[in-house]
Design a protein around this motif. Structure first.
Motif, PDB file in Angstrom:
ATOM      1  N   SER A 131      70.546 -49.250 -22.158  1.00  0.00           N
ATOM      2  CA  SER A 131      70.796 -48.151 -21.235  1.00  0.00           C
ATOM      3  C   SER A 131      72.219 -47.626 -21.429  1.00  0.00           C
ATOM      4  O   SER A 131      73.052 -48.259 -22.091  1.00  0.00           O
ATOM      5  CB  SER A 131      70.632 -48.613 -19.792  1.00  0.00           C
ATOM      6  N   GLY A 133      74.579 -47.509 -19.203  1.00  0.00           N
ATOM      7  CA  GLY A 133      75.510 -48.448 -18.599  1.00  0.00           C
ATOM      8  C   GLY A 133      75.765 -49.666 -19.465  1.00  0.00           C
ATOM      9  O   GLY A 133      76.899 -50.141 -19.573  1.00  0.00           O
ATOM     10  N   THR A 134      74.705 -50.172 -20.111  1.00  0.00           N
ATOM     11  CA  THR A 134      74.846 -51.346 -20.976  1.00  0.00           C
ATOM     12  C   THR A 134      75.683 -51.007 -22.201  1.00  0.00           C
ATOM     13  O   THR A 134      76.540 -51.791 -22.639  1.00  0.00           O
ATOM     14  CB  THR A 134      73.470 -51.872 -21.388  1.00  0.00           C
ATOM     15  N   LYS A 137      79.287 -50.988 -21.173  1.00  0.00           N
ATOM     16  CA  LYS A 137      79.820 -52.353 -21.097  1.00  0.00           C
ATOM     17  C   LYS A 137      80.184 -52.859 -22.497  1.00  0.00           C
ATOM     18  O   LYS A 137      81.212 -53.503 -22.698  1.00  0.00           O
ATOM     19  CB  LYS A 137      78.800 -53.292 -20.466  1.00  0.00           C
ATOM     20  N   THR A 157      84.452 -45.831 -17.229  1.00  0.00           N
ATOM     21  CA  THR A 157      83.394 -46.387 -16.377  1.00  0.00           C
ATOM     22  C   THR A 157      82.172 -45.473 -16.302  1.00  0.00           C
ATOM     23  O   THR A 157      81.313 -45.660 -15.445  1.00  0.00           O
ATOM     24  CB  THR A 157      83.918 -46.656 -14.953  1.00  0.00           C
ATOM     25  N   SER A 158      82.088 -44.496 -17.187  1.00  0.00           N
ATOM     26  CA  SER A 158      80.936 -43.593 -17.207  1.00  0.00           C
ATOM     27  C   SER A 158      79.637 -44.388 -17.372  1.00  0.00           C
ATOM     28  O   SER A 158      79.481 -45.181 -18.306  1.00  0.00           O
ATOM     29  CB  SER A 158      81.085 -42.601 -18.361  1.00  0.00           C
ATOM     30  N   GLY A 159      78.715 -44.202 -16.436  1.00  0.00           N
ATOM     31  CA  GLY A 159      77.423 -44.881 -16.515  1.00  0.00           C
ATOM     32  C   GLY A 159      77.373 -46.248 -15.871  1.00  0.00           C
ATOM     33  O   GLY A 159      76.303 -46.850 -15.777  1.00  0.00           O
ATOM     34  N   LEU A 160      78.524 -46.764 -15.415  1.00  0.00           N
ATOM     35  CA  LEU A 160      78.529 -48.086 -14.777  1.00  0.00           C
ATOM     36  C   LEU A 160      78.143 -47.968 -13.307  1.00  0.00           C
ATOM     37  O   LEU A 160      78.461 -46.981 -12.643  1.00  0.00           O
ATOM     38  CB  LEU A 160      79.920 -48.726 -14.868  1.00  0.00           C
ATOM     39  N   ASP A 161      77.481 -48.995 -12.793  1.00  0.00           N
ATOM     40  CA  ASP A 161      77.158 -49.010 -11.367  1.00  0.00           C
ATOM     41  C   ASP A 161      78.409 -49.397 -10.576  1.00  0.00           C
ATOM     42  O   ASP A 161      79.420 -49.838 -11.146  1.00  0.00           O
ATOM     43  CB  ASP A 161      75.991 -49.958 -11.085  1.00  0.00           C
ATOM     44  N   PRO A 162      78.398 -49.210  -9.242  1.00  0.00           N
ATOM     45  CA  PRO A 162      79.607 -49.471  -8.439  1.00  0.00           C
ATOM     46  C   PRO A 162      80.171 -50.871  -8.589  1.00  0.00           C
ATOM     47  O   PRO A 162      81.398 -51.052  -8.573  1.00  0.00           O
ATOM     48  CB  PRO A 162      79.130 -49.199  -7.010  1.00  0.00           C
ATOM     49  N   LEU A 163      79.307 -51.885  -8.731  1.00  0.00           N
ATOM     50  CA  LEU A 163      79.800 -53.252  -8.892  1.00  0.00           C
ATOM     51  C   LEU A 163      80.601 -53.389 -10.180  1.00  0.00           C
ATOM     52  O   LEU A 163      81.696 -53.966 -10.195  1.00  0.00           O
ATOM     53  CB  LEU A 163      78.635 -54.239  -8.890  1.00  0.00           C
ATOM     54  N   GLN A 165      81.980 -50.941 -11.875  1.00  0.00           N
ATOM     55  CA  GLN A 165      83.186 -50.125 -11.740  1.00  0.00           C
ATOM     56  C   GLN A 165      84.292 -50.915 -11.053  1.00  0.00           C
ATOM     57  O   GLN A 165      85.453 -50.878 -11.471  1.00  0.00           O
ATOM     58  CB  GLN A 165      82.885 -48.855 -10.947  1.00  0.00           C
TER      59      GLN A 165
END
Length: 272
Positions: A131, A133-134, A137, A157-163, A165
């Motif tokens: 994904s 987000g992955t 990371k 942090t584009s695409g990362l979830d709040p946690l 981030q």
């Protein structure tokens, strides 16, 4: 001491796009937030620092090295997250990190394992199946795992979830404690407020503000005076809104958030 230095940088694409007489610096141990909407010139500026673009005029240096003429030496010192990360999609994440480690001649994998655990990343799958987000990371791990002293991060942090981030913000705070120098562009105002010592705002390729977050807030402070019908009402109003009471008058001072300050500078003006 200034680690990152941009002096009168110009790159004119002749369609109104580019950067025009940009100047700012980032000192050792400082985190600098670089704010502006898409197309404002953030990535163009960062690509000059990476040695991907040659200035039409002006100069970019990192640790005193010219970013264009000494780009190999400059890039070897940096951790870099581009705005659009390019991967070898047929590789697995593990293979990609091994490739980066060999390219950078990293002698230990301890930093990599720490980062994989922090961001809950299992790199075994093929990158093309990951994904957004992955993949982000994976880009973070690749940028930080050789423990660089200088970090240039374009929308990290584009695409990362709040946690995730939040974990990234904590990582930047730790890097600053270790004396690392950080230049970070971001659309996340809270992220910039939590991590950056100073902030630069760019509009249409020109710097329109460079200062600390506190100084920007002070500059955009607003005071209001309200007259109430009696002193008791004034005292109650002052207590509720944190105002200063003088007889029947109450003065309330408000400081704007970084997002509100940013919107004041843009004021509905289109960035095209």
């Amino acid at each position: 001491m200034s680690v990152i230095k941009i002096e009168n940088l110009v790159r004119d694409y002749e369609d109104g796009k580019g950067v025009f007489d940009i100047s700012f610096h980032v000192d050792q141990g400082e985190a600098f937030g670089f704010l502006g909407p898409n197309g404002a010139g953030k990535t163009t500026t960062i690509r000059h620092l990476m040695g991907f673009l040659k200035p039409r005029s002006g100069k970019c240096t990192i640790d005193g090295l010219d970013c264009w003429n000494a780009r190999d030496q400059v890039q070897a010192r940096l951790g870099y997250i581009p705005g659009e990360i390019g991967f070898f999609d047929d590789m697995s994440g593990t293979e990609f990190l091994k490739f980066i480690a060999e390219y950078r001649k990293i002698g230990t994998w301890s930093r990599k394992e720490e980062l994989l655990e922090r961001f809950e990343l299992d790199p075994k799958s093929k990158i093309k199946k990951m994904s957004k987000g992955t993949k982000q990371k994976l880009g973070i791990v690749a940028a930080f795992m050789h423990d660089p002293d200088i970090l240039i991060l374009d929308e990290p942090t584009s695409g990362l979830d709040p946690l995730m981030q939040s974990r990234f913000v904590n990582l930047i705070a730790e890097e600053k404690e270790h004396g690392k120098t950080v230049l970070m562009s971001s659309h996340m105002f809270e992220e910039v407020e939590r991590t950056c010592d100073r902030i630069g705002i760019i509009r249409n390729g020109r710097m329109i503000a460079v200062d600390s977050a506190d100084a920007l807030r002070e500059r955009h402070t607003r005071s209001y005076t309200v007259t109430l019908e009696n002193e008791a009402s004034a005292e109650a109003f002052a207590a509720d809104f944190g105002g200063i009471c003088s007889g029947t008058k109450v003065t309330v001072t408000t400081k704007q958030s970084l997002e509100e300050i940013f919107m004041n500078y843009y004021g509905g003006v289109k960035n095209d």
